[in-house]
Motif scaffolding. Sequence first.
Motif, PDB file in Angstrom:
ATOM      1  N   MET A  15       8.977 -11.217   2.400  1.00 37.11           N
ATOM      2  CA  MET A  15       8.634 -10.075   3.108  1.00 37.11           C
ATOM      3  C   MET A  15       6.950 -10.216   3.437  1.00 37.11           C
ATOM      4  N   ALA A  16       6.747  -9.588   4.593  1.00 40.15           N
ATOM      5  CA  ALA A  16       5.291  -8.934   4.736  1.00 40.15           C
ATOM      6  C   ALA A  16       4.696  -8.369   3.749  1.00 40.15           C
ATOM      7  N   GLY A  17       3.574  -8.528   3.151  1.00 34.24           N
ATOM      8  CA  GLY A  17       3.306  -7.933   1.920  1.00 34.24           C
ATOM      9  C   GLY A  17       2.774  -6.546   1.822  1.00 34.24           C
ATOM     10  N   ASN A  18       2.885  -5.560   3.026  1.00 32.73           N
ATOM     11  CA  ASN A  18       2.541  -4.460   3.049  1.00 32.73           C
ATOM     12  C   ASN A  18       3.485  -3.520   2.561  1.00 32.73           C
ATOM     13  N   GLN A  19       4.665  -4.302   2.229  1.00 34.07           N
ATOM     14  CA  GLN A  19       5.918  -3.546   1.640  1.00 34.07           C
ATOM     15  C   GLN A  19       6.123  -3.809   0.081  1.00 34.07           C
ATOM     16  N   TRP A  20       4.843  -4.145  -0.581  1.00 37.95           N
ATOM     17  CA  TRP A  20       5.209  -4.876  -1.871  1.00 37.95           C
ATOM     18  C   TRP A  20       5.465  -3.526  -2.898  1.00 37.95           C
ATOM     19  N   PHE A  21       5.263  -2.498  -2.763  1.00 42.14           N
ATOM     20  CA  PHE A  21       5.726  -1.205  -3.558  1.00 42.14           C
ATOM     21  C   PHE A  21       7.150  -0.960  -3.074  1.00 42.14           C
ATOM     22  N   ALA A  22       7.553  -0.794  -1.759  1.00 44.08           N
ATOM     23  CA  ALA A  22       8.988  -0.527  -1.619  1.00 44.08           C
ATOM     24  C   ALA A  22       9.860  -1.599  -1.897  1.00 44.08           C
ATOM     25  N   ALA A  23       9.279  -2.997  -2.015  1.00 47.07           N
ATOM     26  CA  ALA A  23      10.255  -4.109  -2.204  1.00 47.07           C
ATOM     27  C   ALA A  23      10.872  -3.833  -3.931  1.00 47.07           C
ATOM     28  N   ALA A  37      18.442 -11.064  -6.165  1.00 46.05           N
ATOM     29  CA  ALA A  37      17.466 -11.361  -5.367  1.00 46.05           C
ATOM     30  C   ALA A  37      16.168 -11.806  -5.916  1.00 46.05           C
ATOM     31  N   LEU A  38      15.737 -12.654  -5.038  1.00 45.47           N
ATOM     32  CA  LEU A  38      14.332 -13.072  -5.478  1.00 45.47           C
ATOM     33  C   LEU A  38      13.560 -12.644  -4.129  1.00 45.47           C
ATOM     34  N   ILE A  39      12.393 -11.646  -4.468  1.00 48.15           N
ATOM     35  CA  ILE A  39      11.642 -11.233  -3.493  1.00 48.15           C
ATOM     36  C   ILE A  39      10.168 -11.783  -3.286  1.00 48.15           C
ATOM     37  N   GLU A  40       9.688 -12.134  -2.238  1.00 54.50           N
ATOM     38  CA  GLU A  40       8.279 -12.432  -2.300  1.00 54.50           C
ATOM     39  C   GLU A  40       7.446 -11.651  -1.392  1.00 54.50           C
ATOM     40  N   THR A  41       6.426 -11.009  -1.471  1.00 54.44           N
ATOM     41  CA  THR A  41       5.644 -10.094  -0.694  1.00 54.44           C
ATOM     42  C   THR A  41       4.410 -10.806  -0.360  1.00 54.44           C
ATOM     43  N   ILE A  42       4.199 -11.271   0.748  1.00 52.38           N
ATOM     44  CA  ILE A  42       2.874 -12.080   1.197  1.00 52.38           C
ATOM     45  C   ILE A  42       2.575 -11.919   2.458  1.00 52.38           C
ATOM     46  N   PRO A  43       1.267 -12.389   2.877  1.00 48.44           N
ATOM     47  CA  PRO A  43       0.694 -11.958   4.337  1.00 48.44           C
ATOM     48  C   PRO A  43       1.746 -12.595   5.209  1.00 48.44           C
ATOM     49  N   ASN A 163     -15.702   2.145  -5.873  1.00 44.86           N
ATOM     50  CA  ASN A 163     -17.111   2.570  -5.186  1.00 44.86           C
ATOM     51  C   ASN A 163     -17.872   1.394  -4.757  1.00 44.86           C
ATOM     52  N   ILE A 164     -17.300   0.308  -4.622  1.00 47.75           N
ATOM     53  CA  ILE A 164     -17.954  -0.901  -4.170  1.00 47.75           C
ATOM     54  C   ILE A 164     -18.250  -0.856  -2.444  1.00 47.75           C
ATOM     55  N   ILE A 165     -17.290  -0.057  -1.897  1.00 47.86           N
ATOM     56  CA  ILE A 165     -17.358   0.102  -0.283  1.00 47.86           C
ATOM     57  C   ILE A 165     -17.534   1.424  -0.102  1.00 47.86           C
ATOM     58  N   ASP A 166     -17.602   1.986   0.974  1.00 50.41           N
ATOM     59  CA  ASP A 166     -17.390   3.605   1.528  1.00 50.41           C
ATOM     60  C   ASP A 166     -15.882   3.550   2.086  1.00 50.41           C
ATOM     61  N   ALA A 167     -15.610   2.385   3.037  1.00 53.60           N
ATOM     62  CA  ALA A 167     -14.393   2.732   3.901  1.00 53.60           C
ATOM     63  C   ALA A 167     -13.858   1.479   4.137  1.00 53.60           C
ATOM     64  N   GLY A 168     -12.531   1.420   4.309  1.00 57.39           N
ATOM     65  CA  GLY A 168     -11.890   0.070   4.586  1.00 57.39           C
ATOM     66  C   GLY A 168     -10.602   0.208   5.587  1.00 57.39           C
ATOM     67  N   VAL A 169     -10.208  -0.629   6.174  1.00 59.41           N
ATOM     68  CA  VAL A 169      -9.058  -0.531   7.045  1.00 59.41           C
ATOM     69  C   VAL A 169      -7.690  -1.300   6.399  1.00 59.41           C
ATOM     70  N   ILE A 170      -6.871  -0.277   6.433  1.00 56.63           N
ATOM     71  CA  ILE A 170      -5.762  -0.270   5.600  1.00 56.63           C
ATOM     72  C   ILE A 170      -4.471   0.013   6.265  1.00 56.63           C
ATOM     73  N   TRP A 171      -3.351  -0.249   5.965  1.00 54.60           N
ATOM     74  CA  TRP A 171      -2.063   0.586   6.237  1.00 54.60           C
ATOM     75  C   TRP A 171      -2.007   2.017   5.722  1.00 54.60           C
ATOM     76  N   ARG A 172      -1.334   2.803   6.569  1.00 50.76           N
ATOM     77  CA  ARG A 172      -1.169   4.165   5.969  1.00 50.76           C
ATOM     78  C   ARG A 172      -0.472   4.486   4.911  1.00 50.76           C
ATOM     79  N   THR A 173       0.596   3.451   4.516  1.00 52.46           N
ATOM     80  CA  THR A 173       1.419   3.650   3.334  1.00 52.46           C
ATOM     81  C   THR A 173       0.719   3.322   2.198  1.00 52.46           C
ATOM     82  N   GLU A 174      -0.403   2.351   2.317  1.00 55.11           N
ATOM     83  CA  GLU A 174      -1.222   1.787   1.363  1.00 55.11           C
ATOM     84  C   GLU A 174      -1.971   2.954   0.853  1.00 55.11           C
ATOM     85  N   ALA A 175      -2.593   3.607   1.790  1.00 57.63           N
ATOM     86  CA  ALA A 175      -3.558   4.719   1.281  1.00 57.63           C
ATOM     87  C   ALA A 175      -2.951   5.829   0.668  1.00 57.63           C
ATOM     88  N   ILE A 176      -1.502   6.001   1.171  1.00 55.57           N
ATOM     89  CA  ILE A 176      -0.741   7.395   0.481  1.00 55.57           C
ATOM     90  C   ILE A 176      -0.367   6.655  -0.959  1.00 55.57           C
TER      91      ILE A 176
END
Length: 231
Positions: A15-23, A37-43, A163-176
């Motif tokens: 599975m595409a890795g942005n589902q790792w918590f849902a997986a 089942a064996l699930i891998e969550t990778i790019p 606090n190493i960076i101020d902002a980053g680009v991620i999926w909304r689900t990751e931010a939540i």
Amino acid sequence: MEDIIGDASGVKISMAGNQWFAARDALNIINSHGFKALIETIPPGLVERRARGEDLRIGHLVLSYKPEIVSLPPSMLMGLETMEAFEYVENDVVIAYMGEAVNDWCGLKNRRTAVPNPVTEGIGAMFARVFDKVCGGYEELIAGGSFLTKIHHREIPALIRSNIIDAGVIWRTEAIYWGLNYSVPEPRVVGRLAMALMPWASEAAKDVFSLFKSREIREVYEKYGFKWVGK
């Protein structure tokens, strides 16, 4: 190794890795229906290569099984031989931030910023396109000192929380999931995922594939902020 979960004797799912918590929740549902089942969550770039038969290498460990079910952006399923496929969720690309809000793509130029690697991640390529279109100078953004992830955008929430960076680009689900402040800039950038059953899938894999169309699985994804688009 935290992205490889489940039982090695079960149905193999990549599975595409942005589902790792849902997986993790999905695996519990699969198990509750009597399947392993064996699930891998990778790019997603790696998922596509796995679907074409490439081994997954983690250090000196080689996983040579072929996934029976894969989850990828629909465009990445083109050219792959599959038995069946369906689109099931949408997700927004957002700017997560610490401190002062960053409400537009171009605002990333003035902050300590991290962006996903466009070579290894679909979200990185999507961001690069919109930034060049709206702001121009994606290469200058990177050359100017923005942090470029090595493999996975999961590095970015940790950088923000530290606090190493101020902002980053991620999926909304990751931010939540991480409880981060975020904005959804215009133009919106939305990604979809599709689930596909591979030609060599076992009968158990076919049953598990059908489970991914169920209300139980839908509720898992909606809980984490995905928009369900499956029928």
